[in-house]
Write a protein that holds these residues in place. Structure first.
Motif, PDB file in Angstrom:
ATOM      1  N   UNK A 196       0.858  -1.388  -0.149  1.00 32.49           N
ATOM      2  CA  UNK A 196       0.026   0.048  -0.197  1.00 32.49           C
ATOM      3  C   UNK A 196       0.805   1.187   0.018  1.00 32.49           C
ATOM      4  N   UNK A 197       0.284   2.533  -0.520  1.00 38.84           N
ATOM      5  CA  UNK A 197       1.118   3.847  -0.405  1.00 38.84           C
ATOM      6  C   UNK A 197       0.526   4.460   0.629  1.00 38.84           C
ATOM      7  N   UNK A 198       1.487   5.034   1.648  1.00 42.42           N
ATOM      8  CA  UNK A 198       1.027   5.805   2.717  1.00 42.42           C
ATOM      9  C   UNK A 198      -0.053   6.983   2.404  1.00 42.42           C
ATOM     10  N   UNK A 199       0.512   7.599   1.141  1.00 42.69           N
ATOM     11  CA  UNK A 199      -0.347   8.865   0.843  1.00 42.69           C
ATOM     12  C   UNK A 199      -1.321   8.566  -0.347  1.00 42.69           C
ATOM     13  N   UNK A 200      -2.108   7.485  -0.355  1.00 44.88           N
ATOM     14  CA  UNK A 200      -2.992   7.225  -1.262  1.00 44.88           C
ATOM     15  C   UNK A 200      -3.960   6.294  -0.441  1.00 44.88           C
ATOM     16  N   UNK A 201      -5.278   6.349  -0.956  1.00 40.65           N
ATOM     17  CA  UNK A 201      -6.358   5.098  -0.354  1.00 40.65           C
ATOM     18  C   UNK A 201      -5.874   3.736  -0.565  1.00 40.65           C
ATOM     19  N   UNK A 202      -6.326   2.726   0.159  1.00 42.25           N
ATOM     20  CA  UNK A 202      -5.918   1.472   0.046  1.00 42.25           C
ATOM     21  C   UNK A 202      -6.848   0.916  -1.143  1.00 42.25           C
ATOM     22  N   UNK A 203      -6.428  -0.263  -1.700  1.00 42.48           N
ATOM     23  CA  UNK A 203      -7.000  -1.053  -2.547  1.00 42.48           C
ATOM     24  C   UNK A 203      -8.526  -1.466  -1.746  1.00 42.48           C
ATOM     25  N   UNK A 204      -9.462  -2.194  -2.410  1.00 44.41           N
ATOM     26  CA  UNK A 204     -10.608  -2.710  -1.647  1.00 44.41           C
ATOM     27  C   UNK A 204     -10.368  -3.681  -0.730  1.00 44.41           C
TER      28      UNK A 204
ATOM     29  N   UNK B 281       1.849  -4.220   3.950  1.00 38.21           N
ATOM     30  CA  UNK B 281       2.144  -2.642   4.598  1.00 38.21           C
ATOM     31  C   UNK B 281       2.794  -1.734   3.957  1.00 38.21           C
ATOM     32  N   UNK B 282       2.761  -0.541   3.819  1.00 36.85           N
ATOM     33  CA  UNK B 282       3.762   0.404   3.037  1.00 36.85           C
ATOM     34  C   UNK B 282       5.149   0.227   3.568  1.00 36.85           C
ATOM     35  N   UNK B 283       5.366   0.138   4.826  1.00 40.86           N
ATOM     36  CA  UNK B 283       6.774   0.064   5.247  1.00 40.86           C
ATOM     37  C   UNK B 283       7.268  -1.320   5.856  1.00 40.86           C
ATOM     38  N   UNK B 284       6.494  -1.811   6.802  1.00 42.47           N
ATOM     39  CA  UNK B 284       6.746  -3.369   7.524  1.00 42.47           C
ATOM     40  C   UNK B 284       6.739  -4.313   6.597  1.00 42.47           C
TER      41      UNK B 284
END
Length: 351
Positions: A264-272, A287-290
């Motif tokens: 996922x991208x921190x600064x966008x919405x998640x997928x469904x 997770x965007x980082x972990x």
């Protein structure tokens, strides 16, 4: 069953196919007094009861629930209920199932919309709200459902909306059907109040040491999969960036499903958020980082459940993920319910 006392200062609602309570949570946040709910699945019903103890819950097949018993338990007469809302199971109308005509037509869940119509005819609620996948609009039973509502004097509006436009930090297109017998009803205009993944889960403590069982369940992955996840670029990276040595055999013969093992991208919405939301092989659920998939708590927050919402873990983490993925995001239902409440306060019966 003990009767529920109707609170006159709040509009009343009944939640059909309540699942783990996402719709009810949104209705209550919008100021509705939810009198009763119907849910067949025992685990979803147990989760619902943990969070909405004062709501009469029918843990039964909706086909066995009668309007007469609802009216008796809730202290209602026909025409008094303000809102009858529901999300019939949508698996029978999903995109993948929709491509299999035989399976689509034979799925018995598709016929549950008839029971919504049965209860509407008997209860005559002032407003009906139905939520489902967009493919429902192509189903003959849905078209008959709308015709029946019109015969009963309801004004109908149906529209496909993206929950991301209503403060939910994920992409999710849903059909929302509104029907009113107290005036013309329109959908809420999108406030375009976008929230991001960072807004939803950026402040959570590290998974595994938070004290929240939904955030601390440990993943079990093979060494090779763990290495592959670690190699995927942070903040929005995908498996397309990986060297060929990390290619999985199941991906070598497929050109699709590019999002699997994506971050996922921190600064966008998640997928469904789906029932596979804690499994990186099911979509862009890293997770965007972990170097892990999102946790159950992160999935619930991306669905906009309150941070302390309880989920029954008696059937394990994958059953909880299924409940979360199937739920209607509370923030989305709150926005729709707020518009319905305004409609109820400003409308008069159709002549």
């Amino acid at each position: 069953m003990k009767k529920t006392k109707v609170a006159t200062e709040k509009p009343t609602a009944i939640d059909l196919f309540s699942g783990c309570g996402g719709l009810t949570q949104g209705l209550r946040e919008a100021g509705f007094n939810v009198l009763a709910a119907v849910e067949l699945d025992p685990l979803a019903a147990a989760t619902y009861a943990l969070n909405h103890r004062d709501v009469v819950l029918y843990n039964r097949d909706i086909r066995t629930v009668t309007a007469a018993e609802i009216e008796s338990v809730c202290g209602l007469e026909a025409g008094q209920l303000d809102l009858l809302a529901g999300c019939p199971p949508c698996q029978g109308f999903s995109r993948l199932t929709h491509n299999n005509k035989r399976q689509r037509l034979d799925d018995p869940r598709n016929r549950l919309i008839d029971d919504v119509g049965r209860l509407v005819r008997a209860l005559l609620p002032k407003v009906v709200m139905l939520e489902n996948v967009p493919a429902l609009t192509q189903y003959t039973r849905y078209l008959e459902f709308k015709r029946e509502l019109r015969r009963l004097g309801y004004n109908i509006s149906d529209q496909v909306l993206n929950v991301a436009d209503f403060g939910v930090p994920q992409r999710r297109r849903r059909l929302v059907v509104l029907a009113s017998r107290v005036g013309k009803i329109d959908h809420l205009q999108s406030p375009d109040t976008r929230r991001t993944v960072r807004d939803a889960i950026g402040d959570l403590p590290a998974a595994g040491e938070s004290g929240d069982p939904l955030h601390d369940i440990v993943e079990s992955r093979s060494a090779r999969v763990r290495a592959m996840i670690q190699a995927i670029p942070k903040n929005g990276g995908s498996r397309s960036s990986l060297p060929p040595t990390f290619a999985l055999k199941c991906h070598e013969s497929s050109d699709g499903f590019y999002d699997v093992y994506g971050r996922m991208n921190w600064d966008d919405v998640s997928p469904t958020i789906t029932g596979g939301c804690i499994n990186p092989s099911k979509g862009r659920f890293l997770h965007p980082e972990a170097d892990r998939a999102i946790t159950l708590r992160e999935a619930a927050l991306l669905q906009t459940f309150p941070a302390r919402y309880k989920f029954a873990l008696t059937r394990g983490k994958y059953a909880v993920a299924e409940m979360i993925g199937n739920a209607l995001p509370p923030a989305f239902s709150r926005a729709q319910a707020s518009a319905i409440r305004k409609h109820l306060s400003t409308s008069s019966p159709i002549a």
